[in-house]
Design an enzyme around this catalytic site. Structure first.
Site, mmCIF file in Angstrom:
data_model
loop_
_atom_site.group_PDB
_atom_site.id
_atom_site.type_symbol
_atom_site.label_atom_id
_atom_site.label_comp_id
_atom_site.label_asym_id
_atom_site.label_seq_id
_atom_site.Cartn_x
_atom_site.Cartn_y
_atom_site.Cartn_z
ATOM 1 N N ARG A 7 -27.278 12.279 24.114
ATOM 2 C CA ARG A 7 -27.268 13.688 23.718
ATOM 3 C C ARG A 7 -26.359 13.889 22.523
ATOM 4 O O ARG A 7 -25.301 13.271 22.421
ATOM 5 C CB ARG A 7 -26.771 14.572 24.864
ATOM 6 C CG ARG A 7 -26.775 16.066 24.521
ATOM 7 C CD ARG A 7 -25.991 16.881 25.523
ATOM 8 N NE ARG A 7 -24.586 16.501 25.586
ATOM 9 C CZ ARG A 7 -23.649 16.910 24.720
ATOM 10 N NH1 ARG A 7 -23.958 17.686 23.718
ATOM 11 N NH2 ARG A 7 -22.397 16.520 24.872
ATOM 12 N N ILE A 8 -26.794 14.740 21.617
ATOM 13 C CA ILE A 8 -25.934 15.225 20.542
ATOM 14 C C ILE A 8 -25.952 16.748 20.583
ATOM 15 O O ILE A 8 -26.903 17.342 21.078
ATOM 16 C CB ILE A 8 -26.385 14.724 19.143
ATOM 17 C CG1 ILE A 8 -27.845 15.074 18.870
ATOM 18 C CG2 ILE A 8 -26.116 13.234 18.990
ATOM 19 C CD1 ILE A 8 -28.315 14.776 17.464
ATOM 20 N N SER A 9 -24.909 17.355 20.052
ATOM 21 C CA SER A 9 -24.830 18.810 20.040
ATOM 22 C C SER A 9 -25.505 19.394 18.812
ATOM 23 O O SER A 9 -26.182 20.397 18.884
ATOM 24 C CB SER A 9 -23.366 19.270 20.061
ATOM 25 O OG SER A 9 -22.730 18.781 21.195
ATOM 26 N N ARG A 10 -25.285 18.746 17.661
ATOM 27 C CA ARG A 10 -25.749 19.319 16.393
ATOM 28 C C ARG A 10 -26.561 18.307 15.604
ATOM 29 O O ARG A 10 -25.994 17.392 15.010
ATOM 30 C CB ARG A 10 -24.543 19.757 15.575
ATOM 31 C CG ARG A 10 -23.651 20.686 16.377
ATOM 32 C CD ARG A 10 -23.031 21.831 15.686
ATOM 33 N NE ARG A 10 -23.539 22.210 14.417
ATOM 34 C CZ ARG A 10 -22.764 22.636 13.439
ATOM 35 N NH1 ARG A 10 -21.476 22.687 13.607
ATOM 36 N NH2 ARG A 10 -23.289 23.015 12.298
ATOM 37 N N GLN A 14 -25.001 15.274 13.477
ATOM 38 C CA GLN A 14 -24.860 14.115 14.364
ATOM 39 C C GLN A 14 -26.176 13.353 14.438
ATOM 40 O O GLN A 14 -27.230 13.880 14.094
ATOM 41 C CB GLN A 14 -24.443 14.569 15.760
ATOM 42 C CG GLN A 14 -23.078 15.249 15.793
ATOM 43 C CD GLN A 14 -22.788 15.862 17.148
ATOM 44 O OE1 GLN A 14 -23.636 16.502 17.750
ATOM 45 N NE2 GLN A 14 -21.569 15.667 17.634
#
Length: 190
Positions: A7-10, A14
């Site tokens: 998972r990445i947030s942005r 990212q």
């Protein structure tokens, strides 16, 4: 079966490739990928992975914070997985594996520390913002209109020489910006 979760947030800042490569290297036969905040456990790929996982499977993550930032959610998730006979392992936190009681203790300690770190960062950010405001620094999005422009618009609106639409068009802002400006100035805010 080894199942990976990344998972990445942005997505604009990212990239998932490092996590995916590490999970592939560990032999994950299936890797679920999400983009979004870890505060929300309703992420589509996370939910798909949880439905897919079966007894005897091992879920691997790059770091625990890829799975959840909330101690409550992390404990709930590990309890659910444990009850279903599914273990969880972090690749960069090798001391963490839920297959035994010691793993649960380590999980809880690490999750408490991660939550403490997040709360500390939030407090420092809030303190920095308060200090900046006290020094007169504008915090937040840049102002769309200068103080002179705002004064001119309000004078013209109050005198009836300009409509909201005309003011918005003249200064290249939305009608709601002009309405908000008028409301803030009438309440004494600038």
């Amino acid at each position: 079966m080894k199942i990976g979760y990344a998972r990445i947030s942005r997505p604009d800042k990212q990239d998932l490739s490092m996590q995916i490569q590490a999970l592939e290297k560990e032999g994950c036969g299936k890797i679920y990928q999400d983009t979004g905040s870890a505060k929300n456990t309703a992420r589509p790929q996370l939910q798909d992975m949880l439905r897919y996982a079966r007894e005897g499977d091992e879920i691997l993550v790059w770091r625990l914070d890829r799975l959840s930032r909330s101690l409550t959610d992390l404990i709930s998730l590990t309890d659910d997985l444990g009850a279903r006979g599914i273990s969880l392992r972090s690749l960069t936190e090798p001391v963490y594996q839920t297959s035994g009681p010691m793993g649960r203790v380590v999980l809880q300690i690490m999750a408490v520390l991660a939550e403490f770190e997040r709360a500390t960062i939030i407090e420092r950010t809030k303190a920095g913002l308060r200090a900046a405001k006290e020094r007169g620094v504008h915090v937040g999005r840049p102002k769309l209109l200068s103080d002179e422009q705002a004064t001119h618009i309000i004078q013209e609106l109050n005198a009836g020489r300009m409509s909201l639409n005309e003011a918005a068009g003249l200064f290249g802002v939305s009608r709601s910006t002009i309405t908000r400006l008028r409301r803030n100035l009438s309440n004494g805010a600038t």
